[in-house]
Structures are given as C-alpha cells and as structure tokens.
Design a protein around this motif. Structure first.
Motif, PDB file in Angstrom:
ATOM      1  N   CYS A  22      15.521  53.546  14.463  1.00 22.94           N
ATOM      2  CA  CYS A  22      15.279  53.749  13.040  1.00 22.94           C
ATOM      3  C   CYS A  22      16.629  53.920  12.361  1.00 22.94           C
ATOM      4  O   CYS A  22      17.412  54.797  12.752  1.00 22.94           O
ATOM      5  CB  CYS A  22      14.414  54.983  12.826  1.00 22.94           C
ATOM      6  N   TRP A  36       9.340  60.668  15.217  1.00 22.38           N
ATOM      7  CA  TRP A  36       8.538  59.474  15.429  1.00 22.38           C
ATOM      8  C   TRP A  36       7.071  59.871  15.466  1.00 22.38           C
ATOM      9  O   TRP A  36       6.701  60.865  16.109  1.00 22.38           O
ATOM     10  CB  TRP A  36       8.915  58.782  16.741  1.00 22.38           C
ATOM     11  N   TYR A  37       6.266  59.069  14.784  1.00 20.86           N
ATOM     12  CA  TYR A  37       4.837  59.309  14.706  1.00 20.86           C
ATOM     13  C   TYR A  37       4.113  58.024  15.076  1.00 20.86           C
ATOM     14  O   TYR A  37       4.635  56.931  14.874  1.00 20.86           O
ATOM     15  CB  TYR A  37       4.444  59.750  13.294  1.00 20.86           C
ATOM     16  N   ARG A  45      -2.269  59.782  11.690  1.00 26.16           N
ATOM     17  CA  ARG A  45      -0.925  59.622  12.225  1.00 26.16           C
ATOM     18  C   ARG A  45      -0.541  60.892  12.983  1.00 26.16           C
ATOM     19  O   ARG A  45      -0.604  61.995  12.425  1.00 26.16           O
ATOM     20  CB  ARG A  45       0.049  59.356  11.084  1.00 26.16           C
ATOM     21  N   TYR A  94       6.031  55.126  13.403  1.00 24.75           N
ATOM     22  CA  TYR A  94       6.716  55.374  12.138  1.00 24.75           C
ATOM     23  C   TYR A  94       7.849  56.367  12.323  1.00 24.75           C
ATOM     24  O   TYR A  94       7.707  57.359  13.049  1.00 24.75           O
ATOM     25  CB  TYR A  94       5.753  55.941  11.102  1.00 24.75           C
ATOM     26  N   CYS A  95       8.914  56.107  11.644  1.00 21.26           N
ATOM     27  CA  CYS A  95      10.052  57.018  11.581  1.00 21.26           C
ATOM     28  C   CYS A  95       9.903  57.886  10.331  1.00 21.26           C
ATOM     29  O   CYS A  95       9.472  57.400   9.273  1.00 21.26           O
ATOM     30  CB  CYS A  95      11.332  56.188  11.505  1.00 21.26           C
ATOM     31  N   ARG A  96      10.258  59.142  10.461  1.00 22.53           N
ATOM     32  CA  ARG A  96      10.131  60.079   9.349  1.00 22.53           C
ATOM     33  C   ARG A  96      11.340  60.985   9.301  1.00 22.53           C
ATOM     34  O   ARG A  96      11.877  61.379  10.335  1.00 22.53           O
ATOM     35  CB  ARG A  96       8.882  60.929   9.524  1.00 22.53           C
ATOM     36  N   VAL A  98      12.541  64.574   7.116  1.00 20.17           N
ATOM     37  CA  VAL A  98      12.280  65.622   6.145  1.00 20.17           C
ATOM     38  C   VAL A  98      13.603  66.326   5.895  1.00 20.17           C
ATOM     39  O   VAL A  98      14.232  66.847   6.836  1.00 20.17           O
ATOM     40  CB  VAL A  98      11.233  66.627   6.663  1.00 20.17           C
ATOM     41  N   ASP A 103      10.347  64.157   1.802  1.00 18.44           N
ATOM     42  CA  ASP A 103       9.713  63.573   2.978  1.00 18.44           C
ATOM     43  C   ASP A 103       9.748  62.060   2.829  1.00 18.44           C
ATOM     44  O   ASP A 103       9.227  61.523   1.848  1.00 18.44           O
ATOM     45  CB  ASP A 103       8.262  64.077   3.042  1.00 18.44           C
ATOM     46  N   TYR A 104      10.360  61.371   3.811  1.00 20.67           N
ATOM     47  CA  TYR A 104      10.479  59.918   3.745  1.00 20.67           C
ATOM     48  C   TYR A 104       9.897  59.297   5.015  1.00 20.67           C
ATOM     49  O   TYR A 104      10.060  59.846   6.114  1.00 20.67           O
ATOM     50  CB  TYR A 104      11.942  59.498   3.604  1.00 20.67           C
ATOM     51  N   TRP A 105       9.279  58.110   4.835  1.00 18.14           N
ATOM     52  CA  TRP A 105       8.698  57.384   5.963  1.00 18.14           C
ATOM     53  C   TRP A 105       9.180  55.938   5.958  1.00 18.14           C
ATOM     54  O   TRP A 105       9.406  55.354   4.901  1.00 18.14           O
ATOM     55  CB  TRP A 105       7.166  57.375   5.865  1.00 18.14           C
TER      56      TRP A 105
END
Length: 115
Positions: A22, A36-37, A45, A94-96, A98, A103-105
């Motif tokens: 990512c 990672w989700y 998720r 998904y990469c996240r 905080v 909060d960004y995805w």
C-alpha cells in the motif's frame, strides 16, 4: 488529503504466498495507525492486521503466524506478507490509515486463494 493505493493481489493456490503493498501519498503525521482489512461479499470488512507508527502490531487470530505486517514511514508504504494462504483468506484487501483524527481507505485489491 491522504490517498492510499494497494497492489499485489491476485490468484494463488492454497499454501502459496502473496505480498500486498500500500502506497500512501499526501501529508501523513508521524503518529498514525495503519492496517489491512479484508471483505468478502455479504460480510462486513474485518481487520486482518494493524501496525502503529510506534511499532505495535496486532493480528487477527486467523492469520497470526502466517501473515506479517510491516511499515516504512520514510517511504510511506505498508506491506502485508501472506504465507501459507488458505481459501478462507480470499477477499478484497483494503489498506487503511487513521491519523490526526481522520480515516482514509484505499480502493482494495482482490486476493483469490483456490486450487
């Protein structure tokens, strides 16, 4: 504004390995939590692994010992090394991040584990 772009997904047979990456762009405060989700159709998720900028790491029970999360703050990248993959690891990853109360995805990358 932070943008996250994942790559590295694909198809792999059970027992195989994949490495997800990512890349983050934009201004990222030094204190952050990235993770990672995974999401499969019809389900929520779920967290796979998280890492804090000060080094704390946490893993879902289902992946502990098989997955390794790592972060390069200088390069603003987040990786997930996935070994001994199982069919139940399939899904969109998904990469996240905080940070600073925001909060960004990313848009996700698909992982398919099947014979």
């Amino acid at each position: 504004q932070v943008q996250l772009v994942e790559e590295g997904g694909g198809w792999v047979q059970p027992g195989g390995s994949l490495r997800l990456s990512c890349a983050a762009s934009g201004s990222i405060p030094s204190f952050n939590v990235m993770g990672w989700y995974r999401q499969v159709p019809g389900e929520e998720r779920d967290v796979v692994a998280v890492i804090a900028s000060f080094g704390m790491k946490r893993y879902a029970d289902s992946v502990r010992g098989r997955f390794t999360i790592s972060q390069d703050n200088a390069k603003k990248t987040l990786d997930l090394q996935m070994n001994n993959l199982k069919s139940e690891d399939s899904g969109v990853y998904y990469c996240r991040i905080v940070t600073d109360g925001k909060d960004y995805w990313g848009n996700g990358t698909l992982v398919t584990v099947s014979p």
